[in-house]
Design a protein around this motif. Structure first.
Motif, PDB file in Angstrom:
ATOM      1  N   CYS A  88      77.674   9.831  78.937  1.00  0.00           N
ATOM      2  CA  CYS A  88      77.031  11.120  78.656  1.00  0.00           C
ATOM      3  C   CYS A  88      75.958  11.430  79.702  1.00  0.00           C
ATOM      4  O   CYS A  88      75.836  12.567  80.159  1.00  0.00           O
ATOM      5  N   GLU A  89      75.184  10.412  80.080  1.00  0.00           N
ATOM      6  CA  GLU A  89      74.144  10.618  81.090  1.00  0.00           C
ATOM      7  C   GLU A  89      74.736  11.029  82.441  1.00  0.00           C
ATOM      8  O   GLU A  89      74.087  11.733  83.211  1.00  0.00           O
ATOM      9  N   LEU A  90      75.941  10.601  82.726  1.00  0.00           N
ATOM     10  CA  LEU A  90      76.564  10.943  84.011  1.00  0.00           C
ATOM     11  C   LEU A  90      76.808  12.443  84.151  1.00  0.00           C
ATOM     12  O   LEU A  90      77.095  12.923  85.244  1.00  0.00           O
ATOM     13  N   GLY A  91      76.679  13.181  83.060  1.00  0.00           N
ATOM     14  CA  GLY A  91      76.842  14.625  83.104  1.00  0.00           C
ATOM     15  C   GLY A  91      75.599  15.383  83.509  1.00  0.00           C
ATOM     16  O   GLY A  91      75.669  16.571  83.821  1.00  0.00           O
ATOM     17  N   ASP A  92      74.421  14.719  83.538  1.00  0.00           N
ATOM     18  CA  ASP A  92      73.230  15.465  83.936  1.00  0.00           C
ATOM     19  C   ASP A  92      73.333  15.800  85.428  1.00  0.00           C
ATOM     20  O   ASP A  92      74.013  15.122  86.175  1.00  0.00           O
ATOM     21  N   PRO A  93      72.706  16.881  85.874  1.00  0.00           N
ATOM     22  CA  PRO A  93      72.934  17.396  87.232  1.00  0.00           C
ATOM     23  C   PRO A  93      72.700  16.402  88.373  1.00  0.00           C
ATOM     24  O   PRO A  93      73.483  16.351  89.308  1.00  0.00           O
ATOM     25  N   VAL A  94      71.626  15.625  88.313  1.00  0.00           N
ATOM     26  CA  VAL A  94      71.346  14.705  89.412  1.00  0.00           C
ATOM     27  C   VAL A  94      72.380  13.580  89.444  1.00  0.00           C
ATOM     28  O   VAL A  94      72.921  13.247  90.506  1.00  0.00           O
ATOM     29  N   ARG A  95      72.686  12.988  88.278  1.00  0.00           N
ATOM     30  CA  ARG A  95      73.695  11.933  88.247  1.00  0.00           C
ATOM     31  C   ARG A  95      75.085  12.479  88.599  1.00  0.00           C
ATOM     32  O   ARG A  95      75.876  11.821  89.247  1.00  0.00           O
ATOM     33  N   ALA A  96      75.372  13.696  88.157  1.00  0.00           N
ATOM     34  CA  ALA A  96      76.665  14.305  88.468  1.00  0.00           C
ATOM     35  C   ALA A  96      76.822  14.506  89.974  1.00  0.00           C
ATOM     36  O   ALA A  96      77.910  14.303  90.526  1.00  0.00           O
ATOM     37  N   ALA A  97      75.743  14.882  90.661  1.00  0.00           N
ATOM     38  CA  ALA A  97      75.798  15.034  92.112  1.00  0.00           C
ATOM     39  C   ALA A  97      76.070  13.678  92.767  1.00  0.00           C
ATOM     40  O   ALA A  97      76.883  13.567  93.686  1.00  0.00           O
ATOM     41  N   GLY A  98      75.407  12.636  92.285  1.00  0.00           N
ATOM     42  CA  GLY A  98      75.658  11.290  92.796  1.00  0.00           C
ATOM     43  C   GLY A  98      77.078  10.839  92.506  1.00  0.00           C
ATOM     44  O   GLY A  98      77.728  10.194  93.339  1.00  0.00           O
TER      45      GLY A  98
END
Length: 179
Positions: A88-98
């Motif tokens: 779920c955290e991988l969906g936040d914008p900064v993690r998603a960009a990474g």
């Protein structure tokens, strides 16, 4: 389990081209596996012995949040819940960009995700490897431009994402933002 996982070839969801992604401990003995090594931890591990492989890229943006990591504490009984929460955290914008950057690296050839977490089978790198093998992309759909275009929307004080392009103040903590 040792500090490494056997490399496996996996089909990519879109396009069907083969993709090699595996995990490796930062403390493992150096292997001659081909590919780009990416450190996926929030910080550089301390006290690394000689004879280990060093990462080609350090991508701290995809690491789990400090709060999630404190809750998890690398307890085997919590791993399934940790993996779900981390996905779920991988969906936040900064993690998603990474994560998009990791997908790009994986398309370019074999990828080795390095972590200092021991044992390796309870690490967040395993969740990332599974995510990359599935070909699933996290976060908002590509809107053109570089992944860095989202950085102007992240508050430097609280780290939250502002949905407003060009905001001069964070809507959550009112800190000034570089719009």
């Amino acid at each position: 389990m040792s500090g490494e996982e056997r490399p496996e070839r996996h089909g990519q969801a879109a396009g069907g081209t083969a993709r090699s992604v595996w995990t490796e401990s930062m403390y493992a003995v150096a292997r001659s596996w081909p590919g780009t090594r990416v450190l996926v931890d929030r910080s550089l591990p301390l006290g690394r012995p000689s004879g280990i492989t060093y990462p080609d890229v350090w991508l701290a943006a995809v690491a789990p949040s400090a709060a999630l990591w404190r809750w998890y504490g690398v307890r085997e009984v919590r791993y399934p819940a940790f993996a779900d929460r981390y996905e779920c955290e991988l969906g936040d914008p900064v993690r998603a960009a990474g994560l998009r950057r990791l997908h790009g690296l994986a398309r370019g050839g074999p990828l080795v995700l390095q972590t200092a977490v021991m044992p390796i089978h309870l690490s967040h790198a395993r969740v990332l490897a599974r995510h990359l093998r599935s070909g699933a992309m996290g976060g908002p759909p590509e809107q053109g431009g570089d992944d860095a275009c989202w950085l102007g929307r992240v508050c430097p004080d609280c780290g939250r994402h502002s949905a407003v392009r060009g905001a001069t103040a964070c809507p959550y903590c009112q800190a000034p933002m570089a719009g």
